[in-house]
Motif scaffolding. Sequence first.
Motif, PDB file in Angstrom:
ATOM      1  N   ALA A  22       0.840  -1.029  -0.384  1.00 53.96           N
ATOM      2  CA  ALA A  22       0.414  -0.119  -0.249  1.00 53.96           C
ATOM      3  C   ALA A  22       0.683   1.043  -0.052  1.00 53.96           C
ATOM      4  O   ALA A  22       2.153   1.509   0.410  1.00 53.96           O
ATOM      5  CB  ALA A  22      -1.079  -0.410   1.629  1.00 53.96           C
ATOM      6  N   LYS A  23       0.641   1.877  -1.185  1.00 52.87           N
ATOM      7  CA  LYS A  23       1.829   3.656  -1.037  1.00 52.87           C
ATOM      8  C   LYS A  23       1.903   4.197   0.631  1.00 52.87           C
ATOM      9  O   LYS A  23       2.208   5.404   0.807  1.00 52.87           O
ATOM     10  CB  LYS A  23       1.051   3.939  -2.302  1.00 52.87           C
ATOM     11  CG  LYS A  23       1.472   3.823  -3.231  1.00 52.87           C
ATOM     12  CD  LYS A  23       1.853   4.531  -4.465  1.00 52.87           C
ATOM     13  CE  LYS A  23       2.982   4.030  -5.798  1.00 52.87           C
ATOM     14  NZ  LYS A  23       2.592   4.703  -6.859  1.00 52.87           N
ATOM     15  N   VAL A  30       2.326   8.567  10.424  1.00 55.08           N
ATOM     16  CA  VAL A  30       3.301   7.877   9.568  1.00 55.08           C
ATOM     17  C   VAL A  30       2.897   9.163   8.345  1.00 55.08           C
ATOM     18  O   VAL A  30       3.765   9.402   7.098  1.00 55.08           O
ATOM     19  CB  VAL A  30       3.513   6.262   8.721  1.00 55.08           C
ATOM     20  CG1 VAL A  30       3.891   5.693   8.095  1.00 55.08           C
ATOM     21  CG2 VAL A  30       3.647   5.363  10.178  1.00 55.08           C
ATOM     22  N   ASN A  31       2.075   8.896   7.326  1.00 55.96           N
ATOM     23  CA  ASN A  31       2.109   9.918   5.799  1.00 55.96           C
ATOM     24  C   ASN A  31       1.823  10.811   6.401  1.00 55.96           C
ATOM     25  O   ASN A  31       2.847  11.582   5.656  1.00 55.96           O
ATOM     26  CB  ASN A  31       0.503   9.705   6.314  1.00 55.96           C
ATOM     27  CG  ASN A  31      -0.263   8.479   5.688  1.00 55.96           C
ATOM     28  OD1 ASN A  31       0.780   7.874   5.171  1.00 55.96           O
ATOM     29  ND2 ASN A  31      -1.552   7.982   6.386  1.00 55.96           N
ATOM     30  N   ASN A  32       2.273  11.699   7.548  1.00 52.04           N
ATOM     31  CA  ASN A  32       2.125  13.045   8.044  1.00 52.04           C
ATOM     32  C   ASN A  32       3.948  13.249   7.920  1.00 52.04           C
ATOM     33  O   ASN A  32       4.223  14.289   7.321  1.00 52.04           O
ATOM     34  CB  ASN A  32       1.517  13.644   9.316  1.00 52.04           C
ATOM     35  CG  ASN A  32       0.249  13.267   9.006  1.00 52.04           C
ATOM     36  OD1 ASN A  32      -0.544  14.456   7.844  1.00 52.04           O
ATOM     37  ND2 ASN A  32      -0.276  13.747   9.857  1.00 52.04           N
ATOM     38  N   VAL A  41       7.030   8.948  -3.298  1.00 51.72           N
ATOM     39  CA  VAL A  41       6.186   7.855  -3.364  1.00 51.72           C
ATOM     40  C   VAL A  41       6.708   6.251  -4.039  1.00 51.72           C
ATOM     41  O   VAL A  41       5.792   6.404  -4.900  1.00 51.72           O
ATOM     42  CB  VAL A  41       5.376   7.613  -2.247  1.00 51.72           C
ATOM     43  CG1 VAL A  41       4.814   6.796  -1.885  1.00 51.72           C
ATOM     44  CG2 VAL A  41       5.027   9.055  -1.537  1.00 51.72           C
ATOM     45  N   PHE A  42       7.836   5.555  -3.780  1.00 52.18           N
ATOM     46  CA  PHE A  42       7.988   4.917  -4.562  1.00 52.18           C
ATOM     47  C   PHE A  42       6.816   3.502  -4.461  1.00 52.18           C
ATOM     48  O   PHE A  42       6.394   2.382  -3.103  1.00 52.18           O
ATOM     49  CB  PHE A  42       8.554   3.652  -4.477  1.00 52.18           C
ATOM     50  CG  PHE A  42      10.464   4.527  -5.533  1.00 52.18           C
ATOM     51  CD1 PHE A  42      10.246   5.504  -5.446  1.00 52.18           C
ATOM     52  CD2 PHE A  42      11.515   4.532  -6.152  1.00 52.18           C
ATOM     53  CE1 PHE A  42      10.687   6.939  -5.847  1.00 52.18           C
ATOM     54  CE2 PHE A  42      12.019   4.680  -6.805  1.00 52.18           C
ATOM     55  CZ  PHE A  42      11.894   6.346  -6.668  1.00 52.18           C
ATOM     56  N   GLY A  43       6.000   2.278  -5.493  1.00 50.24           N
ATOM     57  CA  GLY A  43       5.175   1.373  -5.433  1.00 50.24           C
ATOM     58  C   GLY A  43       5.793   0.081  -5.474  1.00 50.24           C
ATOM     59  O   GLY A  43       7.587   0.149  -5.679  1.00 50.24           O
ATOM     60  N   GLY A  44       5.784  -0.822  -4.821  1.00 49.77           N
ATOM     61  CA  GLY A  44       6.715  -1.982  -5.236  1.00 49.77           C
ATOM     62  C   GLY A  44       7.965  -2.241  -4.005  1.00 49.77           C
ATOM     63  O   GLY A  44       7.508  -1.806  -2.426  1.00 49.77           O
TER      64      GLY A  44
END
Length: 214
Positions: A22-23, A30-32, A41-44
Amino acid sequence: FKYEVTSLVKLGVTNRLEVTVAKHSANASVNNAERNADYWVFGGIFRPVYLEAVPQQFIERVALDAQVDGRFSADVYLNDATNADAIEAQIQTLDGKNVGSPFAEKITGEKITLSAQAQSPKLWTAETPNLYAVEIRLKRGSEIIHKIHQRFGFRTFEVREGDGLYLNGQRVILKGADRHSFWPDSGRCLSEAVYRLDIQALKDANMNAVRMAH
């Protein structure tokens, strides 16, 4: 981070490990701190994901404390050690030579503290990063059920009120900067080569400290 998945593993057949990425975190803080900060923000998945097999009775983790005067202690945390007798440790040089004799304690609970005194150890400093290893063994009689290795250095940090920071009895003035672990090709998963590039840049600027920011 890690999870114990013993109850989900099927012996004798091929097990499949699946991971959902999850991105954005379910934790707002954590998001802040990360997703809304200066990051891409990388995926994978950019770090290894693997299954680790250990005996049913095993050493879960250890916390080491090695001081400038040679005092050594290790807090050893056990998992399901219901049929083991003792925890034993042996300090070694990095090439495997024993330093002193092994020392041990009987198992009396899930946390055991081992202690020893090393004679005139080579100290860890920024200029002389001398390291040792310790082998910690979970034993039943003379049988070794599980063992782990960790590296460490003998050093003592002190904060003397109104004076400053001391390493091995010598006052240290910090000159450094914050640093994010980041690389365009791999996000926050860095190789040793990239780490060394950053370290050399810090050294070239006459820095002796770095805050590992996030």
